[in-house]
Motif scaffolding. Sequence first.
Motif, PDB file in Angstrom:
ATOM      1  N   GLY A 156      53.105 141.910  71.592  1.00 12.04           N
ATOM      2  CA  GLY A 156      54.390 142.236  72.179  1.00 12.04           C
ATOM      3  C   GLY A 156      54.738 143.709  72.036  1.00 12.04           C
ATOM      4  O   GLY A 156      54.126 144.438  71.244  1.00 12.04           O
ATOM      5  N   PHE A 157      55.731 144.142  72.802  1.00  6.09           N
ATOM      6  CA  PHE A 157      56.147 145.543  72.766  1.00  6.09           C
ATOM      7  C   PHE A 157      57.574 145.687  73.250  1.00  6.09           C
ATOM      8  O   PHE A 157      58.124 144.800  73.908  1.00  6.09           O
ATOM      9  CB  PHE A 157      55.221 146.422  73.613  1.00  6.09           C
ATOM     10  N   LEU A 158      58.160 146.811  72.915  1.00  7.18           N
ATOM     11  CA  LEU A 158      59.426 147.272  73.479  1.00  7.18           C
ATOM     12  C   LEU A 158      59.116 148.591  74.163  1.00  7.18           C
ATOM     13  O   LEU A 158      58.380 149.417  73.615  1.00  7.18           O
ATOM     14  CB  LEU A 158      60.468 147.520  72.397  1.00  7.18           C
ATOM     15  N   SER A 159      59.652 148.790  75.330  1.00  9.91           N
ATOM     16  CA  SER A 159      59.492 150.065  76.029  1.00  9.91           C
ATOM     17  C   SER A 159      60.880 150.587  76.377  1.00  9.91           C
ATOM     18  O   SER A 159      61.599 149.967  77.164  1.00  9.91           O
ATOM     19  CB  SER A 159      58.664 149.887  77.302  1.00  9.91           C
ATOM     20  N   PHE A 160      61.255 151.696  75.732  1.00  5.33           N
ATOM     21  CA  PHE A 160      62.537 152.332  76.022  1.00  5.33           C
ATOM     22  C   PHE A 160      62.283 153.399  77.066  1.00  5.33           C
ATOM     23  O   PHE A 160      61.621 154.400  76.789  1.00  5.33           O
ATOM     24  CB  PHE A 160      63.155 152.920  74.755  1.00  5.33           C
TER      25      PHE A 160
ATOM     26  N   PHE B  17      65.317 149.213  79.227  1.00  6.86           N
ATOM     27  CA  PHE B  17      64.263 148.759  78.328  1.00  6.86           C
ATOM     28  C   PHE B  17      63.526 147.575  78.930  1.00  6.86           C
ATOM     29  O   PHE B  17      64.046 146.851  79.781  1.00  6.86           O
ATOM     30  CB  PHE B  17      64.803 148.392  76.932  1.00  6.86           C
ATOM     31  N   ILE B  18      62.296 147.411  78.467  1.00  4.64           N
ATOM     32  CA  ILE B  18      61.456 146.270  78.810  1.00  4.64           C
ATOM     33  C   ILE B  18      60.942 145.720  77.495  1.00  4.64           C
ATOM     34  O   ILE B  18      60.463 146.480  76.643  1.00  4.64           O
ATOM     35  CB  ILE B  18      60.272 146.689  79.712  1.00  4.64           C
ATOM     36  N   ALA B  19      61.046 144.408  77.303  1.00  2.00           N
ATOM     37  CA  ALA B  19      60.548 143.770  76.090  1.00  2.00           C
ATOM     38  C   ALA B  19      59.613 142.627  76.468  1.00  2.00           C
ATOM     39  O   ALA B  19      59.873 141.876  77.411  1.00  2.00           O
ATOM     40  CB  ALA B  19      61.711 143.234  75.259  1.00  2.00           C
ATOM     41  N   PHE B  20      58.521 142.532  75.719  1.00  3.77           N
ATOM     42  CA  PHE B  20      57.556 141.454  75.900  1.00  3.77           C
ATOM     43  C   PHE B  20      57.151 141.008  74.507  1.00  3.77           C
ATOM     44  O   PHE B  20      56.820 141.841  73.664  1.00  3.77           O
ATOM     45  CB  PHE B  20      56.345 141.951  76.695  1.00  3.77           C
ATOM     46  N   PHE B  21      57.217 139.707  74.247  1.00  5.33           N
ATOM     47  CA  PHE B  21      56.957 139.210  72.903  1.00  5.33           C
ATOM     48  C   PHE B  21      55.620 138.506  72.773  1.00  5.33           C
ATOM     49  O   PHE B  21      55.332 137.901  71.759  1.00  5.33           O
ATOM     50  CB  PHE B  21      58.112 138.321  72.436  1.00  5.33           C
ATOM     51  N   GLY B  22      54.800 138.574  73.788  1.00  8.61           N
ATOM     52  CA  GLY B  22      53.448 138.035  73.688  1.00  8.61           C
ATOM     53  C   GLY B  22      53.175 136.898  74.641  1.00  8.61           C
ATOM     54  O   GLY B  22      54.019 136.480  75.421  1.00  8.61           O
ATOM     55  N   THR B  23      51.956 136.389  74.561  1.00  8.03           N
ATOM     56  CA  THR B  23      51.435 135.349  75.430  1.00  8.03           C
ATOM     57  C   THR B  23      52.447 134.237  75.676  1.00  8.03           C
ATOM     58  O   THR B  23      53.026 133.701  74.742  1.00  8.03           O
ATOM     59  CB  THR B  23      50.159 134.739  74.802  1.00  8.03           C
ATOM     60  N   GLY B  24      52.648 133.933  76.944  1.00 10.03           N
ATOM     61  CA  GLY B  24      53.526 132.834  77.315  1.00 10.03           C
ATOM     62  C   GLY B  24      55.003 133.174  77.412  1.00 10.03           C
ATOM     63  O   GLY B  24      55.790 132.370  77.876  1.00 10.03           O
ATOM     64  N   SER B  25      55.381 134.362  76.970  1.00  9.53           N
ATOM     65  CA  SER B  25      56.800 134.711  77.050  1.00  9.53           C
ATOM     66  C   SER B  25      57.062 135.551  78.292  1.00  9.53           C
ATOM     67  O   SER B  25      56.185 136.231  78.793  1.00  9.53           O
ATOM     68  CB  SER B  25      57.252 135.461  75.797  1.00  9.53           C
ATOM     69  N   GLU B  26      58.273 135.453  78.778  1.00  8.95           N
ATOM     70  CA  GLU B  26      58.623 136.238  79.954  1.00  8.95           C
ATOM     71  C   GLU B  26      59.055 137.642  79.546  1.00  8.95           C
ATOM     72  O   GLU B  26      59.407 137.895  78.400  1.00  8.95           O
ATOM     73  CB  GLU B  26      59.720 135.558  80.762  1.00  8.95           C
TER      74      GLU B  26
ATOM     75  N   PHE C  87      60.718 140.426  64.298  1.00 10.02           N
ATOM     76  CA  PHE C  87      59.670 141.255  64.874  1.00 10.02           C
ATOM     77  C   PHE C  87      59.780 142.674  64.337  1.00 10.02           C
ATOM     78  O   PHE C  87      60.876 143.225  64.240  1.00 10.02           O
ATOM     79  CB  PHE C  87      59.790 141.298  66.404  1.00 10.02           C
ATOM     80  N   GLU C  88      58.639 143.271  64.039  1.00 10.55           N
ATOM     81  CA  GLU C  88      58.589 144.651  63.573  1.00 10.55           C
ATOM     82  C   GLU C  88      57.758 145.454  64.579  1.00 10.55           C
ATOM     83  O   GLU C  88      56.667 145.032  64.955  1.00 10.55           O
ATOM     84  CB  GLU C  88      57.918 144.685  62.196  1.00 10.55           C
ATOM     85  N   PHE C  89      58.312 146.579  65.002  1.00  6.53           N
ATOM     86  CA  PHE C  89      57.655 147.419  66.000  1.00  6.53           C
ATOM     87  C   PHE C  89      57.449 148.824  65.444  1.00  6.53           C
ATOM     88  O   PHE C  89      58.298 149.337  64.723  1.00  6.53           O
ATOM     89  CB  PHE C  89      58.514 147.520  67.268  1.00  6.53           C
TER      90      PHE C  89
END
Length: 134
Positions: A55-59, A65-74, A117-119
């Motif tokens: 997963g990632f956060l993109s500022f 922002f765009i956030a993705f928490f991994g496989t299967g998540s929107e 979650f830690e980024f």
Amino acid sequence: MKKLGLLLVAVFMLCLTLTACQGKDSLEGYWVMTGMEAMGQKVELEKAYPDGKVGFLSFESGSKFIAFFGTGSEVVKGTWEKTEKGVKLTEEKSKQPIEATKDGDKLVLDMQGMAKFEFTKSNEKPKAYDEVVK
């Protein structure tokens, strides 16, 4: 003339210093998941995401922002703003804000005991970015 040259060099060095300091605290960019807990249990990212597409956060510019928490998540999109503690994220659909707390060089997003979650900031685009952001 020599004094003018020294003054120009001093002003140039000051500009470089200010630019470097500004970038250090900037939240804008990619933040890649480097730690995760689910229901109080630590999750091994290598096992959970064997393809490396964590997963990632993109500022992004314009306070998006765009956030993705991994496989299967929107993919989650919305707006962000810097706060005293870190960054406030407001999801565009629900308008519900949540705060990610800055802890040293990490951002921690605590979902009230369900998941944490830690980024860590990255200079490289996350592996999953192009695939999930269309």
